[in-house]
Design an enzyme around this catalytic site. Sequence first.
Site, mmCIF file in Angstrom:
data_model
loop_
_atom_site.group_PDB
_atom_site.id
_atom_site.type_symbol
_atom_site.label_atom_id
_atom_site.label_comp_id
_atom_site.label_asym_id
_atom_site.label_seq_id
_atom_site.Cartn_x
_atom_site.Cartn_y
_atom_site.Cartn_z
ATOM 1 N N SER A 139 0.853 -1.177 0.000
ATOM 2 C CA SER A 139 0.000 0.000 0.000
ATOM 3 C C SER A 139 0.890 1.229 0.000
ATOM 4 O O SER A 139 2.082 1.146 0.351
ATOM 5 C CB SER A 139 -0.895 0.020 1.254
ATOM 6 N N TYR A 152 -2.528 -1.029 10.248
ATOM 7 C CA TYR A 152 -2.517 -1.197 8.792
ATOM 8 C C TYR A 152 -1.154 -0.807 8.223
ATOM 9 O O TYR A 152 -0.577 -1.545 7.413
ATOM 10 C CB TYR A 152 -3.626 -0.344 8.167
#
Length: 274
Positions: A139, A152
Amino acid sequence: MAYYNNKIAVVTGAGSGIGRAIAHALSAQGCKVYCTDIDLAAATAVAQELDNASPYRLDVADAAAVSVFANEVFTREGRVNLLFNNAGVGHAGAVVDTELADWKWVMNINVMGVVHGLHAFLPRMLEQDSPGHIINTASGAGIIPMPRTAPYCASKHAVVGLSQSLAGELHGSNVGLTILCPGTINTAIIKNTKMSGSTAQERQAQAIEHYAKKGTSPEQVADDVLRAVVKGKLFCVTPRKEVGLGWFLQRLSPGLMQWIMRARMNTVEGVKRQ
């Protein structure tokens, strides 16, 4: 891209979002695609949209299940040319508001899901006659700090670190590696993201609206990563204007990036109070 014609591809998290777009792009280029997802109905729906695809229910956090699946694919096909370790989940909230169960949930899927894919597929990909390529979905949060998304971010930084180390080990072999780092993408992940804290519901509604208005299409991400694989790129950052700029600033000056992140966070808080 003739590169993809007649390749065997495995895509985890193919039931929606980036995974679905990647499966479509691969099929359009002539790949046979194994569409896996924890939601079998979603994987089946995607496979039925493609010319040459098979659905499979797969929980990437279950190492034994991933191993069984890999055995089935190699038994049928004798090879896997493309492995997209794409399945993932989202979490947002301050560290002090995050339960240990949420940390374990994020890590088991985002990090160990990739590890399980590598453990089950990589040894046989290295032994097969035809070349292979592994694409690990990280990401923008794996290369840029993002306050209030620590679990995350930690999971995606882990994927980046793991992938960079593995790329060094794979040099000179028949298996290549690309790290996919998407930014704000208009997918359902934000709707399914777990939010922690007293304002979780409000923040999630704002995030859903922001992703719908500003998010890049998953189809663009799929196109970008397929081109990156053909070119043998280690990193695919997309959209480049969003992720590439943040990545450059983080490498230029981590202190500057911290200041920018704090300023953005304060701006959001100011808007909420008005």
